[in-house]
Write an enzyme that holds these catalytic residues in place. Structure first.
Site, mmCIF file in Angstrom:
data_model
loop_
_atom_site.group_PDB
_atom_site.id
_atom_site.type_symbol
_atom_site.label_atom_id
_atom_site.label_comp_id
_atom_site.label_asym_id
_atom_site.label_seq_id
_atom_site.Cartn_x
_atom_site.Cartn_y
_atom_site.Cartn_z
ATOM 1 N N LYS A 190 0.831 -1.205 0.000
ATOM 2 C CA LYS A 190 0.000 0.000 0.000
ATOM 3 C C LYS A 190 0.867 1.257 0.000
ATOM 4 C CE LYS A 190 -3.715 -0.600 2.498
ATOM 5 N NZ LYS A 190 -4.274 -0.829 3.854
ATOM 6 N N ARG B 135 -3.230 3.152 8.563
ATOM 7 C CA ARG B 135 -3.513 1.975 7.736
ATOM 8 C C ARG B 135 -2.333 1.016 7.754
ATOM 9 N NH1 ARG B 135 -4.685 4.648 1.969
ATOM 10 N NH2 ARG B 135 -5.941 2.751 1.687
ATOM 11 N N GLY C 145 -5.613 -10.797 7.331
ATOM 12 C CA GLY C 145 -5.550 -11.053 8.774
ATOM 13 C C GLY C 145 -5.121 -9.849 9.591
ATOM 14 N N MET D 81 -4.659 -5.652 10.849
ATOM 15 C CA MET D 81 -5.495 -4.686 11.557
ATOM 16 C C MET D 81 -6.421 -3.913 10.615
ATOM 17 S SD MET D 81 -4.380 -1.323 13.570
ATOM 18 C CE MET D 81 -4.796 -0.277 12.179
ATOM 19 N N ARG E 188 -3.385 -1.478 -6.558
ATOM 20 C CA ARG E 188 -2.548 -2.686 -6.517
ATOM 21 C C ARG E 188 -2.949 -3.561 -7.695
ATOM 22 N NH1 ARG E 188 -5.527 -4.902 -1.125
ATOM 23 N NH2 ARG E 188 -7.598 -4.687 -1.982
ATOM 24 N N HIS F 142 -5.931 -43.153 -1.640
ATOM 25 C CA HIS F 142 -6.041 -43.880 -2.906
ATOM 26 C C HIS F 142 -7.021 -43.181 -3.850
ATOM 27 C CE1 HIS F 142 -7.770 -46.972 -5.595
ATOM 28 N NE2 HIS F 142 -6.500 -47.363 -5.680
ATOM 29 N N SER G 109 13.379 -43.166 -16.089
ATOM 30 C CA SER G 109 12.217 -42.369 -15.745
ATOM 31 C C SER G 109 12.146 -42.377 -14.225
ATOM 32 C CB SER G 109 10.967 -42.990 -16.357
ATOM 33 O OG SER G 109 9.837 -42.292 -15.904
ATOM 34 N N CYS H 267 8.065 -39.383 -13.997
ATOM 35 C CA CYS H 267 6.642 -39.650 -14.065
ATOM 36 C C CYS H 267 6.146 -39.622 -12.628
ATOM 37 C CB CYS H 267 6.377 -40.999 -14.724
ATOM 38 S SG CYS H 267 7.216 -42.357 -13.931
ATOM 39 N N TYR I 92 12.205 -34.459 -20.034
ATOM 40 C CA TYR I 92 10.757 -34.281 -20.008
ATOM 41 C C TYR I 92 10.182 -34.556 -18.625
ATOM 42 C CZ TYR I 92 10.243 -39.368 -20.051
ATOM 43 O OH TYR I 92 10.290 -40.693 -19.715
HETATM 44 P P1 ADP Z 1 -7.667 -2.269 3.461
HETATM 45 O O1 ADP Z 1 -6.232 -2.651 3.486
HETATM 46 O O2 ADP Z 1 -8.515 -3.177 4.280
HETATM 47 O O3 ADP Z 1 -8.174 -2.043 2.084
HETATM 48 P P2 ADP Z 1 -7.373 0.553 3.745
HETATM 49 O O4 ADP Z 1 -6.207 1.026 4.534
HETATM 50 O O5 ADP Z 1 -7.248 0.605 2.292
HETATM 51 O O6 ADP Z 1 -7.772 -0.891 4.255
HETATM 52 O O7 ADP Z 1 -8.621 1.406 4.208
HETATM 53 C C1 ADP Z 1 -9.915 1.052 3.904
HETATM 54 C C2 ADP Z 1 -10.697 2.219 3.370
HETATM 55 O O8 ADP Z 1 -10.641 3.293 4.282
HETATM 56 C C3 ADP Z 1 -10.157 2.792 2.089
HETATM 57 O O9 ADP Z 1 -10.601 2.089 0.989
HETATM 58 C C4 ADP Z 1 -10.749 4.186 2.117
HETATM 59 O O10 ADP Z 1 -12.060 4.151 1.641
HETATM 60 C C5 ADP Z 1 -10.744 4.492 3.584
HETATM 61 N N1 ADP Z 1 -9.586 5.361 3.877
HETATM 62 C C6 ADP Z 1 -8.348 4.984 4.260
HETATM 63 N N2 ADP Z 1 -7.562 6.056 4.389
HETATM 64 C C7 ADP Z 1 -8.319 7.141 4.086
HETATM 65 C C8 ADP Z 1 -8.082 8.542 4.024
HETATM 66 N N3 ADP Z 1 -6.880 9.045 4.292
HETATM 67 N N4 ADP Z 1 -9.092 9.323 3.659
HETATM 68 C C9 ADP Z 1 -10.308 8.815 3.380
HETATM 69 N N5 ADP Z 1 -10.607 7.527 3.412
HETATM 70 C C10 ADP Z 1 -9.620 6.683 3.767
HETATM 71 MG MG MG Z 2 -7.810 -0.811 0.852
#
Ligand code: ADP
Ligand code: MG
Ligand code: MG
Length: 885
Positions: free
Chosen positions: A27, A97, A106, A108, A351, A467, A777, A844, A864
């Site tokens: 990210k 984030r 998994g 936060m 991404r 099996h 083989s 094989c 092969y």
């Molecule tokens: P995830 O990894 O679960 O996608 P994100 O970090 O992308 O989590 O955050 C989820 C959502 O939170 C984003 O898609 C966006 O809509 C919102 N968000 C995150 N950061 C901001 C920000 N700086 N301003 C506005 N919305 C935000």
């Molecule tokens: Mg996101």
């Protein structure tokens, strides 16, 4: 120089780049990249993954310079935004984030609106002139922060919110007023204090560091640990933290938030695909609270909800431009997140988008045509393992289904048919033209004919290497194994599934071997498409790969399928599968149970024409491509009758008392048949068996050469050689028969005699064995069993535990153990070549269709790999990946 722990992005400038994913997480690296290519990204900074690693190395403390680095970067964000963090009149709010190298569900949850407290909320009200918005943002922040950072039970606050709505007599969050939200913020905080015994932090800096600590802390939470284990992500990668100034999609009707893919991720079609919500924040779009609207009308021609193109046309046009810029820049389909604040568009994430197998192929081929990528890159864009999905019929995604049980996805495909409970019944019903599904507690070699006759196999017991699973994958048949949800009663000719659903013989069920589901009734399927884009991609694959790919096939039908999937020959034709067929098994049994050579020869004479017929069929299908035929391999007791009535029948044909036969059957019992009287050991002690098989092969080949002008080079393969002497004796016998047959037919025919290397001793003495063997083989199934000293049939008791607990990284029967078994293969290949420079080398066994094993075979220079027909395209693609990387 002190280490750099924080990377800034904002206003067209960024310290990071897309290539810095390891350091900045996916990210963070892409936020930096989007910033520097001029896209509108709210400014912020990324705390590196190294901080996470150091945090755990040093007893959960931060590197010393981190505090000042964060403070400096926060100042830069404040300067750009012209706001200050914690300022009562003009406050900066941020999101915090997480973001690892690979996206990790998994981890936060994101915290939005951080920096709000009872003072700063007044600043937001003053600036936005919107009290409702300000308190809505505030209460969201308290909810997210108390959940994610403070460990407050989510439901407790959610319950207060529900109470509020009830009290006010409204259904939707959007119907609550500014005063309601304000009151809720107060009661939320009281409740938090009551539950946790501590205050909700008012100080924005305390909030910020609390959130940063929670991101790093979440790297080691159970969810994340489990996810990493399932996806082979090492713990020392660490996660980054992104702190970014907030933009608001929830300030009115000129605001919105959305997610989109630059192309359709399920079909790969080249159109802009996405959803958005007006006046919404963060994850509202995916949370399912309101129904999201499409961004355009390309697919949803007469949908009722207005599209973004219609309600926010200016922003839509801008987003379309960004779509183009991103695809040109990343040269791949992107998955993006965006927010619109008061008519202004901001990018929050991009991404490479996840996609289905058909989409992966379409996008790769389209992008090559569009000149975005070249052929090699297109080949590398499709993962070999993805193809599995594609090569079998699959359930029609639009169809309704009633799932009654779930087992292991042992062999892919989707099939329906009438339930039968025995192999004989399966065969009998199939002969009547019925489609059947064989349901067994477990299967054994005796069931092979029934498995062949069925559409699919369902077993109650056994794992991915049972099996049923192994044989079904080999046949390319759909199989759901180890389905503990069902209780099978052979006596009652029925099974009981979840919720007590009873399925009787003759009832129709559907199996999905790709996900392990069992469904009631016939669910419609769609056939695999092997033309068009698939064919185009595979033609590129074939130009770039070096390794040849053959198939394991025992019948003319499987041979035809193999060729359709692009097999360049047969690497393993097992002759014993032919022995199990109905009319033959009694002759085979007669042969085994005869005390005298004469009786055995009489029985073998019955089998010879049938085997010959099989070989003619296979050679014809393969049209001159190489075919390796393995002489009889399994221990003889596998062919013997277990049931009283079969013994009685046999005693009549053989004119021998049942008692004598029973005695003979008992005498053939072995303590460890896998290491017992099998393979070439049978050929040494009963030469007449191999003689018959060699004769059948050679007569088949000679007839085709003579009568149909075929060119064939049969490859005769002798299994389970441990010493050069064994091969020497058996080769001598075989050569004598070959020469006799060739002379009799008076044709020119070349043939090869070689061996399987499937015992460690054979690998160790490969130089001696290569004096006789014209090809090797590698039988990596048996070689794995014998190198590890474990029997595959018994491994189910501990192997899954080994894999689950990381004692073995992978099941060695699925993916070749390169450091152990692989070393024997490599050494034997070298020693074999040292003796005989042009010796043909292949493998094989199951591993021939496993991508990482195929790549290993390429690296050690085999000629092969051979795998089951349905895995041939997977092996071709893996071989191309090996050659290109
Ligand atoms: P995830 O990894 O679960 O996608 P994100 O970090 O992308 O989590 O955050 C989820 C959502 O939170 C984003 O898609 C966006 O809509 C919102 N968000 C995150 N950061 C901001 C920000 N700086 N301003 C506005 N919305 C935000
Ligand atoms: Mg996101
Ligand atoms: Mg073997």
């Amino acid at each position: 120089m002190t280490q750099k722990y924080v990377y800034f992005f904002g206003n067209g400038q960024a310290e990071g780049r897309a290539e810095m994913k390891n350091l900045l997480g996916g990210k963070g690296a892409n936020l930096a990249e989007m910033t520097s290519i001029g896209l509108p990204v709210p400014p912020g900074f990324t705390i590196t993954t190294e901080v996470c690693t150091e945090f755990y190395k040093n007893n959960q403390t931060y590197p010393e310079s981190l505090t000042s680095a964060v403070a400096e970067n926060l100042k830069m964000v404040e300067a750009l935004m012209d706001r200050r963090f914690g300022d009562p009149r003009n406050p900066l709010l941020v999101s915090v984030r997480s973001g690892a190298r690979a996206s990790m569900p998994g981890m936060m949850d994101t915290i939005l609106n951080l920096g709000l407290n009872d003072t700063t909320v007044q600043g937001i009200i003053a600036q936005s002139g919107d009290e409702r918005f300000a308190f809505d943002a505030y209460r969201r922040f308290v909810q997210m922060y108390s959940d994610v950072v403070m460990g407050m039970e989510k439901d407790i606050l959610e319950h207060l919110l529900e109470q509020k709505k009830e009290q006010r007599g409204v259904h939707l969050d959007t119907d609550l007023t500014a005063a309601d939200w304000k009151e809720l913020v107060g009661s939320f905080k009281l409740k938090i204090k009551e539950e946790l015994g501590k205050d909700f932090p008012e100080d924005p800096h305390e909030q910020l560091w609390g959130a940063i600590g929670a991101v790093f802390g979440s790297w080691m939470n159970q969810r994340a640990i489990t996810y990493r284990k399932l996806n082979n992500i090492p713990a020392d990668w660490g996660t980054a933290v992104n702190v970014q100034s907030m933009v608001f999609g929830n300030m009115g009707d000129d605001c919105a938030t959305g997610v989109a893919f630059t192309r359709d991720p399920s079909t790969g079609e080249n159109y802009f695909f996405g959803e958005f919500l007006v006046n919404a924040q963060g994850e509202d779009v995916v949370a399912g609270i309101r129904t999201p609207q499409p961004i355009n009308r390309v697919k949803d021609k007469d949908g009722k909800l207005p599209s973004m193109e219609e309600v926010l046309p200016e922003c839509y046009r801008q987003l379309v431009d960004i779509r183009g810029i991103l695809e040109k820049h990343y040269k791949d389909m992107q998955d993006i997140e965006f927010t619109i604040e008061k008519g202004k568009l901001f990018m929050l994430q991009t991404r490479n988008g996840k996609r289905t197998a058909p989409a992966a192929i379409k996008i790769a081929v389209d992008m090559e045509k569009e000149g975005l990528i070249d052929e090699k890159e297109a080949v590398l864009r499709v993962q070999p393992s993805q193809l599995d999905q594609l090569l079998h019929p699959s359930l029609d995604p639009a169809a309704e289904k009633q799932v009654i049980a779930k087992g292991l996805p042992a062999s892919p495909g989707a099939v329906s048919g009438q339930v039968v409970f025995s192999a004989d019944e399966a065969e009998a019903e199939a002969k009547l033209g019925k489609k059947v599904i064989l349901v067994r507690i477990e299967t054994s070699p005796e069931d092979i004919h029934g498995m062949h006759a069925s559409q699919g196999i369902l077993t109650a017991r056994g794992g991915m290497t049972s099996h049923a699973a192994v044989v079904a994958r080999g046949m390319g048949k759909c199989c759901v194994a180890g389905c503990g949800d069902i209780k099978v009663s052979y006596a009652g000719e029925s099974f009981v599934a979840r919720n007590g659903v009873v399925v009787k013989k003759g009832d129709t069920i559907t199996l999905d071997g790709s996900c392990g589901e069992v469904m009631l009734g016939a669910v419609p399927t769609v056939a695999p498409v092997l033309t068009g884009d698939f064919a185009q991609l595979m033609s590129w694959v074939d130009t770039y790969r070096k390794l040849k790919v053959r198939a394991n096939a025992d019948t003319p039908h499987d041979s035809r399928v193999a060729r359709q999937f692009g097999a360049e020959g047969i690497g393993l034709c097992r002759t014993e599968h032919m022995f199990f067929e109905a009319e033959r098994i009694s002759a085979v049994r007669e042969m085994i149970l005869s005390e005298e050579l004469e009786g055995r020869e009489k029985a073998l004479a019955k089998i010879l024409p049938m085997q010959k017929g099989d070989f003619i069929g296979i050679f014809r299908e393969m049209k001159g491509l190489p075919v390796t035929i393995r002489l009889l391999d399994p221990p003889l007791h596998e062919f013997l009758p277990q049931e009283e009535k079969d013994l009685e029948e046999l005693s009549k044909t053989m004119k021998v008392p049942v008692g004598t036969l029973k005695h003979k059957v008992e005498s053939l019992h072995e303590f460890n048949p896998m290491l017992g009287h099998r393979g070439c050991r049978l050929g040494i002690t009963y030469p007449e068996i191999y003689d018959m098989q060699v004769r059948a092969i050679m007569e088949a080949a000679c007839e085709l050469v003579k009568n149909e002008g075929f060119s064939i080079v049969p490859e005769i393969m002798i299994p389970l050689i441990a010493t050069a002497r064994e091969l020497q004796v058996l080769k001598q016998n075989a050569v004598a028969i070959c020469n006799e047959v060739i002379a009799r037919y008076d044709v020119r025919l070349e043939y090869l005699i070689g061996t399987m290397i499937e015992l460690p001793r054979a690998a160790l003495t490969a130089d001696e064995i290569a004096v006789e063997a014209e090809f090797f083989s590698f039988g990596t199934n048996d070689l794995t069993q014998t190198t590890f000293g474990l029997s595959r049939d018994d491994a189910g008791k501990f192997l899954p535990f080994y894999v689950d607990n990381g004692i073995l990284a992978e099941d060695p029967f699925v993916s070749l153990d390169q450091n152990g078994v692989g070393q024997l293969v490599k050494m034997a290949a070298e020693r074999g070549r040292a003796t005989r420079r042009d010796i043909k080398l292949g493998i094989c066994g199951e591993h021939g269709g496993d991508p990482s094993s195929v790549i290993f075979c390429h690296k050690i220079g085999l000629d092969y790999v051979s795998c089951s027909p349905f895995r041939v395209p997977i092996a071709r693609l893996a071989a191309a990946h090996a050659a290109l990387s």
